[in-house]
Design an enzyme around this catalytic site. Structure first.
Site, short mmCIF file in Angstrom:
data_model
loop_
_atom_site.label_atom_id
_atom_site.label_comp_id
_atom_site.label_asym_id
_atom_site.label_seq_id
_atom_site.Cartn_x
_atom_site.Cartn_y
_atom_site.Cartn_z
N SER A 1 -2.70 11.13 -6.93
CA SER A 1 -1.74 10.04 -6.81
C SER A 1 -0.59 10.24 -7.78
O SER A 1 -0.80 10.54 -8.96
CB SER A 1 -2.41 8.69 -7.10
OG SER A 1 -1.44 7.66 -7.19
N GLU B 1 -13.01 -0.50 2.86
CA GLU B 1 -12.84 -1.43 1.74
C GLU B 1 -14.06 -2.32 1.56
O GLU B 1 -14.49 -2.62 0.44
CB GLU B 1 -11.58 -2.28 1.93
CG GLU B 1 -11.26 -3.12 0.72
CD GLU B 1 -9.78 -3.36 0.51
OE1 GLU B 1 -9.45 -4.21 -0.34
OE2 GLU B 1 -8.95 -2.71 1.17
N ALA C 1 0.05 -7.74 -6.43
CA ALA C 1 1.00 -8.76 -6.02
C ALA C 1 0.57 -9.46 -4.73
O ALA C 1 1.31 -10.27 -4.19
CB ALA C 1 2.39 -8.13 -5.82
N GLY C 2 -0.61 -9.14 -4.23
CA GLY C 2 -1.07 -9.74 -2.99
C GLY C 2 -0.35 -9.21 -1.77
O GLY C 2 -0.24 -9.90 -0.75
N ASP D 1 -5.12 -7.29 6.64
CA ASP D 1 -4.24 -6.40 5.87
C ASP D 1 -4.12 -5.03 6.54
O ASP D 1 -3.03 -4.48 6.70
CB ASP D 1 -4.77 -6.23 4.45
CG ASP D 1 -4.75 -7.53 3.67
OD1 ASP D 1 -4.18 -8.52 4.17
OD2 ASP D 1 -5.33 -7.55 2.57
#
Length: 384
Positions: A68, A161, A124-125, A173
């Site tokens: 990453s 997830e 931050a959602g 999401d």
């Protein structure tokens, strides 16, 4: 923002050869319908311009290498046949979990090299984790010729997830990241995954949707999502339905009278009423009355604050200040206890509302928020 070419070039520096391709998947902001997805209800997200970008190459030797650009950590090297759910993998658990979920579903993924870079704000959602999962799933689907549909990719990313990372999220999401269309909000039925692209061109209406990232995350939120999910499931059992989606809004008062536990009663009231708010917003958008969705957003915030109790002082201050400064409506979005607020404003009021929010936050001694427009953007795609 790293371009596809820059991410590909960094991949080549890391691994010594060019990637097979570069893909991207966006974060999302949810217009209305919160904590309804795992209740098999309705949601209405839109994709953000912010994306996770992945340069990826296929391997056939069972090795998975992950790097990453956004995390100060060395390149991770794993074996695909040794991936173990709920092991502490940090950020790498999200792409590794996708590999595990694909293989667990019987898909022949034999390894890969990945380099990832993301502009989706974390904490931050706005679904930074879903963007990582979906971009990985899309790349592997294409490289291994799996032939999965976008909703199928979303479900597999959700499974990564849930089962691998250990976060009991619903499917919203990942579906938003995989399936949203530019200039549209996504009306998603979380029971059968049927979806409808709803035109959402605010600029043409002289409007803007702002995201106010409070840049705070309270520890109170740890475990709160799972606790509320359990409470909703208890409410469904008590009411004799499989999911709260099955409680009609018109029957909500009678249903609440059958629930002795105040906490469960509040959770049920929020979920059933928020499903109704999604229907309200759909009706208003279909009728071309975009401005009228503002009060529905604000009503949704009150429900999240008072019934679900997942708001916090920073979020409440942004909502009240924005509305007092002339916004048409505002609400917190995402998991709560920090994160972001969405604010619907007339384009000409953008600066005044932004300045009011920044000023009030500073006066209260809160962390300075980050404010940016949410423009309905495209879902996951191949970049090169």
């Amino acid at each position: 923002m790293a371009t596809a070419s820059e991410v590909a070039a960094r991949f080549e520096e890391l691994y010594g050869y060019a990637p097979d391709g570069v893909w991207s998947a966006p974060g999302r902001v949810n217009l209305i319908g919160e904590y309804t997805d795992f209740n098999e209800g309705f949601v209405m997200p839109l994709a953000l311009p912010h994306t996770a970008v992945a340069a990826v190459a296929r391997r056939t030797d069972g090795i998975l290498r992950l790097h990453s650009a956004d995390i100060d950590a060395p390149l991770a090297e794993l074996r695909v046949d040794e991936l173990t759910p709920l092991s502490d993998g940090g950020w790498a658990a999200y792409p590794a979990g996708v590999v595990w979920a694909l293989r667990d579903a019987g898909h022949p993924v034999t390894g890969a090299d990945l380099h990832l870079a993301s502009t989706v704000p974390t904490g931050a959602g706005l679904s930074s984790s879903a963007a990582l999962e979906v971009v990985t799933a899309l790349a592997l689907d294409e490289l291994f010729g799996l032939g999965l549909t976008r909703p199928e990719l979303a479900v597999l990313a959700q499974r990564a997830e849930n089962a691998f990372v250990g976060v009991p999220c619903g499917v919203m999401d990942q579906t938003a990241s995989a399936c949203c269309a530019e200039g549209h909000a996504l009306h998603l039925d979380c029971r059968d995954l049927s979806l409808r692209q709803v035109p959402f061109d605010l600029a043409a209406e002289g409007l803007r949707l702002l995201v106010v990232d409070t840049r705070v995350k309270h520890a109170l939120g740890d475990g709160a999502y799972a606790e509320r999910r359990a409470g909703c499931e208890a409410g469904a059992r008590a009411l004799g339905v499989s999911h709260l989606r099955d409680i009609p809004y018109e029957e909500l008062p009678a249903a609440l009278e059958r629930l002795p536990d105040d906490k469960v009663r509040r959770y049920v009231r929020h979920v059933v009423s928020d499903n109704h708010r999604v229907a309200q917003v759909i009706g208003l958008l279909d009728a071309g009355d975009v401005r009228a969705i503002g009060p529905v957003l604000t009503e949704g915030h009150a429900s999240l604050r008072d019934d679900l109790r997942i708001s916090c002082p920073e979020l409440d201050l942004v909502v009240s200040t924005a509305n007092a400064a002339g916004a048409l409506g505002a609400r917190m979005t995402g998991g709560g206890f920090g994160g972001s607020v969405i604010v619907l404003v007339e384009s000409g009021d953008t600066d005044a509302v932004t300045e009011a929010v920044l000023g009030a936050s500073a006066e209260a001694g809160h962390t300075a928020p980050r404010v940016f427009p949410a423009v309905a953007s495209a879902g996951a795609r191949r970049e090169k």
